[in-house]
Enzyme design. Structure first.
Site, PDB file in Angstrom:
ATOM      1  N   GLY A  15     -31.516 -28.155 -46.809  1.00  0.00           N
ATOM      2  CA  GLY A  15     -31.917 -26.805 -46.410  1.00  0.00           C
ATOM      3  C   GLY A  15     -30.766 -26.027 -45.794  1.00  0.00           C
ATOM      4  CB  ALA A 117     -34.960 -28.589 -36.027  1.00  0.00           C
ATOM      5  CE1 TYR A 148     -41.265 -23.717 -38.941  1.00  0.00           C
ATOM      6  CE2 TYR A 148     -41.250 -22.010 -37.252  1.00  0.00           C
ATOM      7  CZ  TYR A 148     -40.590 -22.968 -37.991  1.00  0.00           C
ATOM      8  OH  TYR A 148     -39.245 -23.195 -37.790  1.00  0.00           O
ATOM      9  CE  LYS A 152     -40.400 -26.497 -36.662  1.00  0.00           C
ATOM     10  NZ  LYS A 152     -39.646 -27.669 -37.128  1.00  0.00           N
ATOM     11  NE  ARG A 189     -35.556 -18.142 -43.126  1.00  0.00           N
ATOM     12  CZ  ARG A 189     -35.151 -19.326 -42.676  1.00  0.00           C
ATOM     13  NH1 ARG A 189     -35.263 -19.624 -41.416  1.00  0.00           N
ATOM     14  NH2 ARG A 189     -34.655 -20.216 -43.508  1.00  0.00           N
TER      15      ARG A 189
END
Ligand code: UDP
Length: 316
Positions: A15, A117, A148, A152, A189
């Site tokens: 990524g 991360a 998401y 996280k 994005r």
């Protein structure tokens, strides 16, 4: 005796951030195993290392357990673009929960140090500005970003409990908006969208009125922060990002100007739960790691625009 070489495992290594991290680790002479299921990662990001004796690539989905020994686990795998996680919400939640659980199990069994991360997303629609690590966040558990944001949060929660119950050696980076080479032109994005649109002279798609803010960190700075955190003794969540905050509309105008584009700016609907303001406090990172970004936005954008121009030629 030759000095032993560190074995790194980088999940999501194909990524955007993962591949930039791998470049630095490989250039330092370390060994790298890259795990990716190529859901959002791309082989071309790591293609230059494919035949290198210190590099190995494994195509694997982290939600399925596997056995590998590494001294350091960099757990980066997860689609990070809202466009991608909106489209694949259940995979996103699974990667955050099962993927993190499997990586923590691996770290526990092999006594590895593991860096998660995490993300500024844990703060959600923050009521504290800039966001400090002690702020607990305001997150919608039932919405388009939940997979998401809550993902996280559960990943951090697992890290906390593996530290508490198993004494695991955990590091947690809360990464704020990052940009730079190896971004996927199609990941949806803001920086990738605006630069690609500007290069093609297509309309620049500002969502809402563009008054919402973000703070953009160049990927080289971020990678230095990740390495510094991994090598530190700091075991609680730590913000990594750039403190320079600007409005989405300002970024749009800046990119049009820098590219020398004929693009017009248009306004589209603001997605649900899109945070209105985001800026990290990096006081803790400065204190604990002696780290701060040193690439200004203009210099970082110049490098990123150069990358995208090359990338778009390859894809033609
Ligand atoms: N955004 C935009 N146009 C785009 C893509 C994003 O105006 O084509 C806005 C988006 O609404 C958000 C900000 O840019 O306010 C950053 O979005 P991004 O998807 O990069 O990540 P986020 O910070 O929301 O996780």
């Amino acid at each position: 005796m030759p000095k032993s070489i560190n074995q790194n495992l980088v999940t999501g290594g194909a990524g955007f951030i993962g591949s930039n991290l791998i470049n630095v680790l490989m250039n330092k002479g370390e060994k790298v195993i890259c795990i990716d299921n190529f859901f959002s990662g791309r082989e071309l990001n790591i293609s230059k290392w494919l035949n290198h004796p210190r590099f190995k690539i494994i195509n694997h989905d982290l939600t399925i357990p596997f056995e590998i020994k590494a001294e350091k686990i960099w757990h980066l795998a997860c689609p990070a673009s809202p466009f991608l996680f909106h489209k694949n919400p259940i995979e996103t939640s699974k990667t955050n929960f099962l993927g993190t659980l499997n990586m923590l199990e691996l770290a526990r069994k092999n006594n590895s140090r593991i860096l998660l991360a995490s993300s500024s997303a844990v703060y959600g629609e923050a009521k504290v500005h800039p966001q400090i690590e002690s702020y607990k966040g305001l997150v919608n558990s039932f919405g388009h970003r939940s997979c998401y944001e809550e993902g996280k949060r559960i990943a951090e929660s697992l890290c906390f409990d593996y530290q508490k119950v198993h004494n695991c050696d955990v590091r947690i980076a809360r990464i704020f908006n990052t940009y730079g080479p190896n971004m996927n032109p199609k990941d949806g994005r803001i920086v990738s969208n605006f630069i690609v649109q500007a290069i093609k002279n297509d309309p620049i798609t500002v969502y809402g009125n563009g008054e919402q803010t973000r703070s953009f960190c160049f990927v080289d700075d971020l990678v230095k922060g990740l390495i510094s955190l991994m090598n530190s003794n700091y075991k609680k969540p730590l913000n990594l990002g750039n403190e320079n905050e600007l409005k989405v509309i300002e970024l749009a105008k800046k990119i049009v100007l820098k590219v020398g584009s004929k693009s017009k700016i248009i306004n589209l609907n603001l997605p649900a739960d899109d945070p209105l303001k985001r800026r990290p406090s990096i006081a803790l990172a400065k204190k604990k790691l002696n780290w701060q970004p040193n690439t200004d936005l203009d210099a970082g954008l110049t490098k990123t625009i150069y990358y995208f121009k090359k990338e778009l030629k390859i894809q033609k």
